[in-house]
Design an enzyme around this catalytic site. Structure first.
Site, mmCIF file in Angstrom:
data_model
loop_
_atom_site.group_PDB
_atom_site.id
_atom_site.type_symbol
_atom_site.label_atom_id
_atom_site.label_comp_id
_atom_site.label_asym_id
_atom_site.label_seq_id
_atom_site.Cartn_x
_atom_site.Cartn_y
_atom_site.Cartn_z
ATOM 1 N N ALA A 83 0.832 -1.198 0.000
ATOM 2 C CA ALA A 83 0.000 0.000 0.000
ATOM 3 C C ALA A 83 0.872 1.257 0.000
ATOM 4 C CB ALA A 83 -0.909 -0.002 1.213
ATOM 5 N N LEU B 17 2.916 -1.157 4.155
ATOM 6 C CA LEU B 17 3.250 -0.032 3.291
ATOM 7 C C LEU B 17 4.422 -0.366 2.365
ATOM 8 C CD1 LEU B 17 2.991 2.996 5.758
ATOM 9 C CD2 LEU B 17 1.304 2.268 4.054
ATOM 10 N N CYS B 18 4.267 0.003 1.112
ATOM 11 C CA CYS B 18 5.302 -0.254 0.109
ATOM 12 C C CYS B 18 6.632 0.393 0.488
ATOM 13 C CB CYS B 18 4.819 0.262 -1.245
ATOM 14 S SG CYS B 18 6.022 0.114 -2.576
ATOM 15 N N PHE B 19 6.574 1.608 1.033
ATOM 16 C CA PHE B 19 7.815 2.332 1.306
ATOM 17 C C PHE B 19 8.533 1.831 2.561
ATOM 18 C CE2 PHE B 19 6.448 4.928 -2.094
ATOM 19 C CZ PHE B 19 7.572 5.562 -2.576
#
Length: 232
Positions: A77, A139-141
């Site tokens: 996400a 979360l992607c990051f």
């Protein structure tokens, strides 16, 4: 030089942004022109990777009040807020699209060059052994994959792809500053103490992409037909 359609869009709702990316991808032909689009977000928006469960967003308290959309690409996400987002549509038969990692490498190398021009030293994440999908952060990051752009230990840019028989869509985000909806993720403003606006970044990025990919820009807007399909 390859002619590449260039779209520079104003901030818009998340559903519109995702719909336009899908329309551009689905409308590309096997021998058609390239298309590069820069866009931003009208409000903080959570985008879920294609295979993430909607219910999982409840595990991230800071973004629960944000509207949510689903990307047509995979991955974790993303809270889209103070960032510059791009999408690139490439005919699948082009050599740059033949190998999945080649387009990532080309675009992310230009991000490293772009940031260097603003006095920010960035690097490319080397290959890492990824944990199983169920053990990955939401979360992607907070994830790391080969090719991600880092400033120090922090990920500041990443991309994802989706391909069909005719074209490849690659889209990604460059984090400019921390979002209140994702306070655990610093952006360039916090990491490098540099406040960067989208417009000068785009202006500086375009010649780097042109040189790296051999592209000639043809600036356009969405056609009426494309707008209609995105709305639908």
């Amino acid at each position: 030089m390859i002619s590449c359609r260039l779209l520079i869009d104003p901030p818009a709702a998340g559903a519109w942004n995702m719909a336009v990316d899908e329309v551009l991808w689905n409308g590309a032909g096997g021998e058609g022109p390239w298309c590069l689009r820069f866009y931003r977000w009208a409000e903080p928006t959570l985008s879920l990777g294609y295979f993430q469960d909607y219910a999982d967003r409840q595990h991230h308290a800071a973004s629960t009040s944000c509207p949510a959309v689903r990307r047509i690409s995979g991955g974790g996400a993303i809270v889209h807020d103070v960032e510059l987002t791009y999408s690139l549509v490439v005919p699948v038969r082009h050599p740059k699209a033949a190998r999945r990692g080649r387009l990532y490498e080309a675009v992310h190398a230009t991000i490293v060059e772009l940031l260097a021009g603003f006095g920010i030293e960035a690097s490319i994440q080397p290959a890492v052994e990824s944990p199983p999908q169920q053990a990955q952060p939401f979360l992607c990051f907070q994830r790391r994959a080969a090719g991600d752009v880092l400033v120090g230990p922090s990920k500041v840019a990443g991309s994802a792809q989706r391909r069909n028989q005719l074209a490849v869509l690659q889209h990604g985000s460059l984090l400019l500053a921390r979002s209140k909806a994702a306070p655990e993720l610093p952006g360039l403003q916090e990491i490098a103490q540099r406040s960067l606006a989208a417009e000068p970044l785009v202006a500086a990025w375009l010649p780097l992409l042109s040189e790296r990919l051999g592209l000639h820009w043809v600036e356009e807007q969405l056609s009426l037909d494309e707008r209609g399909r995105a709305t639908q």
